[in-house]
Design a protein around this motif. Structure first.
Motif, PDB file in Angstrom:
ATOM      1  N   PRO B  45       0.834  -1.207   0.000  1.00  0.00           N
ATOM      2  CA  PRO B  45       0.000   0.000   0.000  1.00  0.00           C
ATOM      3  C   PRO B  45       0.871   1.260   0.000  1.00  0.00           C
ATOM      4  N   ARG B  46       0.308   2.296  -0.589  1.00  0.00           N
ATOM      5  CA  ARG B  46       0.987   3.599  -0.677  1.00  0.00           C
ATOM      6  C   ARG B  46       0.084   4.652  -0.049  1.00  0.00           C
ATOM      7  N   LEU B  47       0.633   5.446   0.844  1.00  0.00           N
ATOM      8  CA  LEU B  47      -0.158   6.480   1.511  1.00  0.00           C
ATOM      9  C   LEU B  47      -0.597   7.561   0.525  1.00  0.00           C
ATOM     10  N   LEU B  48      -1.896   7.864   0.522  1.00  0.00           N
ATOM     11  CA  LEU B  48      -2.425   8.970  -0.280  1.00  0.00           C
ATOM     12  C   LEU B  48      -2.744  10.188   0.583  1.00  0.00           C
ATOM     13  N   LEU B  49      -3.541   9.942   1.619  1.00  0.00           N
ATOM     14  CA  LEU B  49      -4.057  11.019   2.456  1.00  0.00           C
ATOM     15  C   LEU B  49      -3.974  10.610   3.914  1.00  0.00           C
ATOM     16  N   TYR B  50      -3.796  11.603   4.798  1.00  0.00           N
ATOM     17  CA  TYR B  50      -3.877  11.385   6.239  1.00  0.00           C
ATOM     18  C   TYR B  50      -4.649  12.544   6.841  1.00  0.00           C
ATOM     19  N   GLY B  51      -5.128  12.370   8.064  1.00  0.00           N
ATOM     20  CA  GLY B  51      -5.959  13.400   8.672  1.00  0.00           C
ATOM     21  C   GLY B  51      -7.168  13.728   7.817  1.00  0.00           C
ATOM     22  N   ALA B  52      -7.661  12.730   7.119  1.00  0.00           N
ATOM     23  CA  ALA B  52      -8.856  12.788   6.263  1.00  0.00           C
ATOM     24  C   ALA B  52      -8.663  13.581   4.976  1.00  0.00           C
ATOM     25  N   SER B  53      -7.830  14.618   4.983  1.00  0.00           N
ATOM     26  CA  SER B  53      -7.777  15.493   3.806  1.00  0.00           C
ATOM     27  C   SER B  53      -6.386  15.986   3.432  1.00  0.00           C
ATOM     28  N   ARG B  55      -2.910  15.598   1.745  1.00  0.00           N
ATOM     29  CA  ARG B  55      -2.231  14.756   0.771  1.00  0.00           C
ATOM     30  C   ARG B  55      -0.800  14.448   1.224  1.00  0.00           C
ATOM     31  N   ALA B  56      -0.396  13.202   1.015  1.00  0.00           N
ATOM     32  CA  ALA B  56       0.982  12.820   1.301  1.00  0.00           C
ATOM     33  C   ALA B  56       1.909  13.410   0.240  1.00  0.00           C
ATOM     34  N   THR B  57       3.183  13.401   0.539  1.00  0.00           N
ATOM     35  CA  THR B  57       4.173  13.959  -0.369  1.00  0.00           C
ATOM     36  C   THR B  57       4.115  13.274  -1.733  1.00  0.00           C
ATOM     37  N   GLY B  58       4.038  14.074  -2.789  1.00  0.00           N
ATOM     38  CA  GLY B  58       4.084  13.530  -4.133  1.00  0.00           C
ATOM     39  C   GLY B  58       2.755  13.058  -4.686  1.00  0.00           C
ATOM     40  N   ILE B  59       1.689  13.171  -3.915  1.00  0.00           N
ATOM     41  CA  ILE B  59       0.376  12.717  -4.383  1.00  0.00           C
ATOM     42  C   ILE B  59      -0.275  13.820  -5.221  1.00  0.00           C
ATOM     43  N   PRO B  60      -0.724  13.488  -6.431  1.00  0.00           N
ATOM     44  CA  PRO B  60      -1.322  14.507  -7.305  1.00  0.00           C
ATOM     45  C   PRO B  60      -2.581  15.126  -6.684  1.00  0.00           C
ATOM     46  N   ASP B  61      -2.829  16.377  -7.059  1.00  0.00           N
ATOM     47  CA  ASP B  61      -3.966  17.082  -6.458  1.00  0.00           C
ATOM     48  C   ASP B  61      -5.317  16.623  -7.002  1.00  0.00           C
ATOM     49  N   ARG B  62      -5.319  15.643  -7.905  1.00  0.00           N
ATOM     50  CA  ARG B  62      -6.609  15.092  -8.325  1.00  0.00           C
ATOM     51  C   ARG B  62      -7.193  14.155  -7.254  1.00  0.00           C
ATOM     52  N   PHE B  63      -6.384  13.843  -6.245  1.00  0.00           N
ATOM     53  CA  PHE B  63      -6.869  13.074  -5.108  1.00  0.00           C
ATOM     54  C   PHE B  63      -7.191  14.058  -3.975  1.00  0.00           C
ATOM     55  N   SER B  64      -8.403  13.962  -3.439  1.00  0.00           N
ATOM     56  CA  SER B  64      -8.773  14.807  -2.314  1.00  0.00           C
ATOM     57  C   SER B  64      -9.649  14.021  -1.350  1.00  0.00           C
ATOM     58  N   PHE B  72     -16.516   9.496   5.667  1.00  0.00           N
ATOM     59  CA  PHE B  72     -15.336  10.045   5.013  1.00  0.00           C
ATOM     60  C   PHE B  72     -15.360   9.657   3.536  1.00  0.00           C
ATOM     61  N   THR B  73     -14.792  10.524   2.708  1.00  0.00           N
ATOM     62  CA  THR B  73     -14.768  10.252   1.279  1.00  0.00           C
ATOM     63  C   THR B  73     -13.401  10.559   0.693  1.00  0.00           C
ATOM     64  N   LEU B  74     -13.070   9.775  -0.322  1.00  0.00           N
ATOM     65  CA  LEU B  74     -11.908  10.021  -1.164  1.00  0.00           C
ATOM     66  C   LEU B  74     -12.455  10.317  -2.557  1.00  0.00           C
ATOM     67  N   THR B  75     -12.071  11.442  -3.112  1.00  0.00           N
ATOM     68  CA  THR B  75     -12.513  11.818  -4.448  1.00  0.00           C
ATOM     69  C   THR B  75     -11.331  11.784  -5.407  1.00  0.00           C
ATOM     70  N   ILE B  76     -11.537  11.129  -6.534  1.00  0.00           N
ATOM     71  CA  ILE B  76     -10.535  11.117  -7.600  1.00  0.00           C
ATOM     72  C   ILE B  76     -11.098  11.946  -8.750  1.00  0.00           C
ATOM     73  N   ASN B  77     -10.419  13.003  -9.086  1.00  0.00           N
ATOM     74  CA  ASN B  77     -10.826  13.824 -10.233  1.00  0.00           C
ATOM     75  C   ASN B  77      -9.984  13.433 -11.437  1.00  0.00           C
ATOM     76  N   ARG B  78     -10.621  13.427 -12.633  1.00  0.00           N
ATOM     77  CA  ARG B  78      -9.865  13.181 -13.868  1.00  0.00           C
ATOM     78  C   ARG B  78      -9.052  11.898 -13.785  1.00  0.00           C
ATOM     79  N   LEU B  79      -9.759  10.767 -13.717  1.00  0.00           N
ATOM     80  CA  LEU B  79      -9.106   9.465 -13.567  1.00  0.00           C
ATOM     81  C   LEU B  79      -8.040   9.252 -14.638  1.00  0.00           C
ATOM     82  N   ALA B  80      -6.855   8.835 -14.178  1.00  0.00           N
ATOM     83  CA  ALA B  80      -5.754   8.480 -15.076  1.00  0.00           C
ATOM     84  C   ALA B  80      -5.584   6.966 -15.048  1.00  0.00           C
ATOM     85  N   PRO B  81      -5.066   6.368 -16.121  1.00  0.00           N
ATOM     86  CA  PRO B  81      -4.917   4.899 -16.152  1.00  0.00           C
ATOM     87  C   PRO B  81      -4.140   4.350 -14.965  1.00  0.00           C
TER      88      PRO B  81
END
Lengths: 119, 108
Positions: B45-53, B55-64, B72-81
């Motif tokens: 597993p790779r960390l995306l988000l902590y504290g609910a909102s 972003r971890a270092t290097g995570i694109p801003d399309r993840f929120s 709680f929700t995770l939103t992916i904008n503009r899905l990439a392959p």
């Protein structure tokens, strides 16, 4: 960079024990807890417990109490997880992960160690 | 023990489309102690988000992320392959630490 490098795959018979290692680099080993998480084939993530590398103190999930032992060697910055009395349903990938000083979210994770329990 | 229920089980999206993943806790969380991880086959597993909102270092801003209390929700904008993976939520405010069952995101 911060890295956790785990030992290789293991094949064990039912009733045996397995000891998995997790070598840390790129940070002060004694400053952050190491957690262990396992994942059975095709399944989700299951938290097993943590070790405080500074004091050696541990906390185990109730499910694993009595069967798991977490230790560390500060001279080599390595954490260990030993699971005894293995059963077939202990077959899984075992991950170590570093937490944060005040919060238990995990980053990074080790690459995982596959443990297979089979006759 | 806090049980986390993720939905949907599988989310099928077209490239460039956005989507929302849900994580519901069996009881209200003290603080926003939720993390989200991405896991691809054969990888850790790779960390995306902590504290609910956050972003971890290097995570694109399309993840929120958002939420509080039980939801709680995770939103992916503009899905990439490269976003095709299983996503897990994780509560770390209460012992034992627990994970949701995961949501698989696939390309439609």
């Amino acid at each position: 960079q911060v890295q956790l490098m785990q030992s290789g795959p293991e094949l064990k018979k039912p009733g045996a024990s397995v000891k998995v290692s997790c070598k840390a680099s790129g940070y002060t080993f004694t400053a952050y807890y190491i957690h262990w998480v396992r994942q059975a084939p095709g399944q989700g993530l299951e938290w097993m417990g943590w070790i405080n590398p500074n004091t050696g103190g541990t906390k185990y999930a109730q499910k694993f109490q009595g069967r798991v032992t977490m230790t560390r060697d500060t001279s080599t910055s390595t954490a260990y997880m030993e699971l005894s009395s293995l059963r077939s349903d202990d077959s899984a990938v075992y991950f170590c992960a570093k937490d944060q000083r005040d919060e238990n979210w995990f980053d990074p994770w080790g690459q995982g160690t596959l443990v297979t329990v089979s006759t | 023990e806090i049980v986390l229920t993720q939905s949907p089980g599988t989310l099928s999206l077209s490239p460039g489309e956005g989507g929302t993943l849900s994580c519901r806790a069996s009881q209200s969380l003290i603080g926003r102690n939720i993390a989200w991880y991405q896991q691809k086959p054969g990888q850790a597993p790779r960390l995306l988000l902590y504290g609910a909102s956050n972003r971890a270092t290097g995570i694109p801003d399309r993840f929120s992320g958002s939420g509080s209390g039980r939801d709680f929700t995770l939103t992916i904008n503009r899905l990439a392959p490269e976003d095709c993976a299983v996503y897990y939520c994780h509560q770390y405010g209460s012992s034992p630490l627990t994970f949701g069952g995961g949501t698989k995101v696939e390309i439609k």
